[in-house]
Design an enzyme around this catalytic site. Structure first.
Site, short mmCIF file in Angstrom:
data_model
loop_
_atom_site.label_atom_id
_atom_site.label_comp_id
_atom_site.label_asym_id
_atom_site.label_seq_id
_atom_site.Cartn_x
_atom_site.Cartn_y
_atom_site.Cartn_z
N LYS A 11 7.20 -3.93 -4.11
CA LYS A 11 8.60 -3.53 -4.01
C LYS A 11 9.12 -3.66 -2.59
O LYS A 11 10.22 -4.10 -2.35
CB LYS A 11 8.75 -2.08 -4.50
CG LYS A 11 10.17 -1.54 -4.41
CD LYS A 11 11.08 -2.28 -5.37
CE LYS A 11 12.51 -1.81 -5.32
NZ LYS A 11 13.42 -2.84 -5.89
N TRP A 57 -2.85 -2.71 -1.53
CA TRP A 57 -2.37 -4.07 -1.82
C TRP A 57 -3.11 -4.94 -0.80
O TRP A 57 -2.80 -4.89 0.39
CB TRP A 57 -0.86 -4.12 -1.62
CG TRP A 57 -0.17 -5.32 -2.14
CD1 TRP A 57 0.23 -5.55 -3.43
CD2 TRP A 57 0.29 -6.46 -1.38
NE1 TRP A 57 0.90 -6.76 -3.52
CE2 TRP A 57 0.94 -7.33 -2.28
CE3 TRP A 57 0.19 -6.82 -0.04
CZ2 TRP A 57 1.49 -8.54 -1.88
CZ3 TRP A 57 0.75 -8.03 0.37
CH2 TRP A 57 1.38 -8.86 -0.56
N GLU A 94 20.37 -15.85 -6.99
CA GLU A 94 19.90 -14.54 -7.45
C GLU A 94 19.37 -14.63 -8.89
O GLU A 94 18.33 -14.05 -9.22
CB GLU A 94 21.05 -13.52 -7.33
CG GLU A 94 20.76 -12.13 -7.86
CD GLU A 94 19.57 -11.42 -7.22
OE1 GLU A 94 19.00 -11.93 -6.25
OE2 GLU A 94 19.20 -10.36 -7.75
N GLU A 111 10.65 -14.15 -10.65
CA GLU A 111 9.88 -12.94 -10.31
C GLU A 111 9.26 -12.29 -11.53
O GLU A 111 8.12 -11.85 -11.49
CB GLU A 111 10.79 -11.89 -9.64
CG GLU A 111 11.08 -12.14 -8.19
CD GLU A 111 11.92 -11.02 -7.58
OE1 GLU A 111 13.06 -10.81 -8.05
OE2 GLU A 111 11.44 -10.34 -6.67
N LYS A 168 15.49 -13.75 -9.97
CA LYS A 168 15.12 -12.76 -11.00
C LYS A 168 14.21 -13.40 -12.05
O LYS A 168 13.21 -12.82 -12.44
CB LYS A 168 16.35 -12.18 -11.71
CG LYS A 168 17.25 -11.28 -10.96
CD LYS A 168 16.62 -10.03 -10.41
CE LYS A 168 16.03 -10.30 -9.05
NZ LYS A 168 16.56 -9.64 -7.93
N HIS A 184 21.85 -35.66 -5.57
CA HIS A 184 21.16 -36.17 -4.38
C HIS A 184 19.64 -36.01 -4.48
O HIS A 184 18.96 -36.06 -3.46
CB HIS A 184 21.70 -35.47 -3.12
CG HIS A 184 23.15 -35.72 -2.88
ND1 HIS A 184 23.65 -36.95 -2.55
CD2 HIS A 184 24.22 -34.90 -2.99
CE1 HIS A 184 24.97 -36.88 -2.43
NE2 HIS A 184 25.34 -35.64 -2.70
N CYS A 190 0.83 -1.20 0.00
CA CYS A 190 0.00 0.00 0.00
C CYS A 190 0.86 1.25 0.00
O CYS A 190 1.97 1.27 0.53
CB CYS A 190 -0.86 0.04 1.25
SG CYS A 190 -1.91 -1.39 1.43
N ASN A 206 -1.97 2.08 5.75
CA ASN A 206 -1.07 0.95 5.40
C ASN A 206 -0.84 0.16 6.68
O ASN A 206 -0.65 0.76 7.73
CB ASN A 206 0.29 1.45 4.92
CG ASN A 206 0.21 2.24 3.64
OD1 ASN A 206 -0.83 2.28 3.01
ND2 ASN A 206 1.31 2.86 3.26
N GLY A 207 -0.79 -1.16 6.58
CA GLY A 207 -0.54 -1.97 7.77
C GLY A 207 -1.71 -2.89 8.05
O GLY A 207 -2.59 -3.05 7.20
N ARG A 262 5.30 0.24 -6.38
CA ARG A 262 5.34 -0.58 -5.17
C ARG A 262 4.43 -1.79 -5.26
O ARG A 262 4.52 -2.69 -4.43
CB ARG A 262 4.94 0.27 -3.96
CG ARG A 262 5.84 1.47 -3.77
CD ARG A 262 5.32 2.36 -2.67
NE ARG A 262 5.32 1.66 -1.41
CZ ARG A 262 6.36 1.61 -0.57
NH1 ARG A 262 7.46 2.25 -0.89
NH2 ARG A 262 6.29 0.96 0.56
C1 AGP Z 1 14.08 -8.75 -5.12
O1 AGP Z 1 14.14 -8.82 -6.52
C2 AGP Z 1 12.72 -8.64 -4.53
N1 AGP Z 1 12.02 -7.50 -4.92
C3 AGP Z 1 12.66 -8.93 -3.05
O2 AGP Z 1 13.16 -10.20 -2.84
C4 AGP Z 1 13.40 -7.94 -2.11
O3 AGP Z 1 14.76 -8.07 -2.28
C5 AGP Z 1 13.02 -8.23 -0.66
O4 AGP Z 1 11.64 -8.06 -0.51
C6 AGP Z 1 13.76 -7.36 0.32
O5 AGP Z 1 13.54 -5.99 0.12
P1 AGP Z 1 14.47 -4.92 0.77
O6 AGP Z 1 15.81 -5.04 0.13
O7 AGP Z 1 13.81 -3.60 0.45
O8 AGP Z 1 14.53 -5.19 2.22
#
Ligand code: AGP
Length: 607
Positions: free
Chosen positions: A602, A73, A482, A489, A486, A505, A2, A99-100, A27
């Site tokens: 985000k 959200w 990583e 996501e 990517k 394994h 949010c 938000n929250g 976001r």
């Molecule tokens: C990464 O591509 C993601 N958007 C997600 O994993 C992100 O890294 C994670 O939510 C942590 O966010 P931050 O770095 O703002 O704490």
């Protein structure tokens, strides 16, 4: 997650708030809404979907000099027009954006229902609007809101507008960020400075448990619990409006990949100390003697920030020989962790607002531990909670997926590793080699980015796959993690990272001609082992693609991308760059929403 934005001042509020909502789009959200106050009444518009859906209701034409707006959200109550914020009391006099999560919402709803109050949404937020209406005895709005919030259990960043009090707005914070933007005879507030950078010159962050009355010509802050005044010092906004622009790029993600050489230069700037072949990290505020007492390091973060921690842990162990482990902050905080006096804790977070990482930091501090923050957003909650650490200086990251902040987090951890190493057994020559490599890193990244077309071609061979493996050993495994994160996501292709050593394994059973594997293949002392893994996959008919270095021995793979060898400790970082581009081009080929992938936000500011 949010987003909140609010305005009070000398101009029409609606266009400023709609622009602010667009700034918050990155976001992640599923609905949006706005409330504008004018002549003792509120005008509201809210809609499920994108902000362009809300714009169909023409809220930008609403007249009035104060208002609040929100991107939602969904947490309690499905995404829908009626669940979108703002939420009002029965008379329509008070509107709230939030938000929250209000944990006792069900109990409060039941109590309000007993008093005959009918609800028009399934949200937890609506209870606050009704509570404010019930408790308004003519006292200042801030004290009415505070009284209502004292009945609430949970987290909030919250803003209230009252049609009957057109000279003020009230905001409050408990666990979800709210900041004030100070403009020229106008005030703004938001959950993210991105929403108001164009109109504000300086910023004030509310702390948990604070409430503020915001008027066109200033603000007052108080403690929510006892109403005592608090003193805030505004600071200049670090990132200007231009930093949020996409420029000529089609997607923020691609722009942020391209930003990396400059971003890394900024992370390094002023921090290399060639005289002693070490690094200078003023923000960590720990004397050499304190750092020598560190016997163990634990790095905490979520998602890509956690993976940066995994890569950083390898660097610290190699260079400083201090046992170091990375752990997901979300797991750490719930397992009643043992906090040791001689352990240094490090929280990594781009946004500085990730709820789980923040909770881990608070748990460490509560038990007397020392925490450094490696954070991008200046003045963010985690940065302030840690009070010392290393700022990334990567500039705003708007795409939901982390790219430049992953790279800069690993660079920041490399700076720390060299510093700790030079206090121990890392030689002057070793320090010099690493400093030279760090300085060369931006140009190497730029050279890799210039070969994007090669990766785009490789990506076509992934676009139709349903599953992919990403494999690596030691530091290469962090890069495999990583790379897989990517890909999943933004392309929604199921990508699983596995230590190459573990393949036989179990997961080898899943290798088929339709399941490509990407292997991270640095030319380190594990090269022969990794080549054996490639043979195992090839023998089962699985296609293999490698990110590796140029070499004399041909690697028996179906495709590869070679990057120059820089220095063993930093080579994994270079091997990650083509994987960012691979994910981007696979997502392009699959026509995915790259900057706002489905279901993701985000910054995850709830548990
Ligand atoms: C990464 O591509 C993601 N958007 C997600 O994993 C992100 O890294 C994670 O939510 C942590 O966010 P931050 O770095 O703002 O704490």
């Amino acid at each position: 997650m949010c987003g909140i934005v609010g305005y009070i001042g000398k101009r029409q509020a609606a266009p400023i708030l709609m622009e602010g909502l667009h700034r918050l789009e990155y976001r992640g959200y599923d609905s949006a809404g706005i409330a504008i106050g004018n002549k003792g009444a509120l005008r509201l518009a809210k809609r499920k979907g994108k902000i362009r859906d809300l714009e169909e209701l023409k809220p930008q034409r609403f007249k009035g000099m104060l208002g609040i707006a929100h991107t939602r959200w969904a947490t309690s109550g499905a995404p829908s027009d009626r669940n979108a914020h703002p939420h009002c009391d029965a008379s329509g006099r008070y509107a709230v954006v939030h938000n929250g999560i209000i944990e006792n919402a069900a109990a409060l709803r039941a109590q309000l229902a007993e008093r005959g109050i009918a609800f028009s949404s399934e949200t937890d937020t609506e209870v606050v609007a009704h509570l404010i209406a019930l408790m308004d005895d003519g006292s200042p709005l801030e004290s009415v809101v505070s009284a209502a919030l004292r009945l609430v259990v949970g987290t909030y960043g919250l803003a209230v507008i009252d049609a009957g009090r057109a000279d003020q707005l009230v905001v409050a914070r408990n666990g979800s960020p709210i900041m004030l933007g100070i403009g020229d005879k106008e005030m703004l507030f938001a959950s993210d400075a991105a929403a108001f950078v164009r109109h504000a010159a300086s910023i004030v962050h509310l702390d948990d448990g604070e409430v503020a009355t915001v008027r066109a010509d200033g603000y007052e802050t108080r403690r929510l619990d006892d109403g005592t005044s608090t003193v805030k010092t505004p600071s200049a906004l670090v990132w200007k409006d231009e930093a949020y622009d996409k420029g000529a790029f089609r997607h923020y993600m691609r722009k942020e990949i391209a930003d990396q050489p400059e971003a890394v230069r900024r992370t390094l700037s002023g921090r290399l100390d060639p005289r002693f072949q070490t690094t200078h990290l003023g923000g960590i505020e720990l004397a050499a003697r304190d750092l020598l007492d560190v016997n163990r390091i634990r790095i905490l973060g979520c998602g890509a920030a956690y993976i940066a921690g995994v890569a950083g842990a390898h660097l610290i162990e190699q260079l400083a020989r201090i046992p170091t482990q990375a752990e997901q902050a979300s797991e750490f905080r719930y397992r009643n962790p043992v906090i040791e006096k001689d352990t240094l804790y490090i929280a990594v977070s781009q946004s500085g607002e990730t709820f789980d990482t923040l909770a881990a930091v608070q748990e460490i501090k509560r038990k007397g531990g020392r925490v450094l923050g490696i954070v991008n957003v200046v003045g963010s909650t985690i940065a302030r909670e840690c009070s010392r650490g290393i700022y990334l200086r990567a500039g705003p990251e708007i795409a939901v997926v982390s790219t430049k902040t992953f790279t800069c987090s690993v660079v920041a951890l490399a700076l720390l590793a060299i510093n700790l190493g030079r206090l121990r057994d890392l030689s002057h020559a070793g320090g010099a080699r690493l400093l030279a490599a760090l300085e060369a890193l931006p140009d190497h990244i730029a050279a890799i980015l210039a070969r994007e077309a090669e990766i785009a071609q490789l990506a076509q061979r992934f676009a139709r796959a349903q599953h992919a493996f990403y494999l690596g050993r030691a530091a290469g495994y962090a890069i495999a993690q990583e790379g897989a994160l990517k890909l999943k996501e933004i392309s929604y292709l199921h990508a699983e990272a596995y230590p190459a050593s573990e393949l036989k394994h179990g997961p080898l059973a899943l290798i088929t001609p339709e399941t490509p594997s990407v292997i991270v293949l640095p030319h380190d002392d594990l090269l022969a082992k990794n080549l054996a893994t490639i043979d195992e996959i090839k023998a089962r008919g699985g296609p293999v693609f490698a990110v590796t270095h140029p070499g004399d021995t041909p690697v028996p793979v179906d495709g590869s991308f070679v990057v120059p060898k820089l220095t063993p400790e930093l080579d994994p970082l270079l091997l990650n760059i083509p994987l960012q581009l691979l994910a981007y081009h696979v997502a392009m080929a699959r026509d995915c929403d790259i900057d706002q992938p489905r279901n993701l936000a985000k910054s995850v500011t709830v548990e």
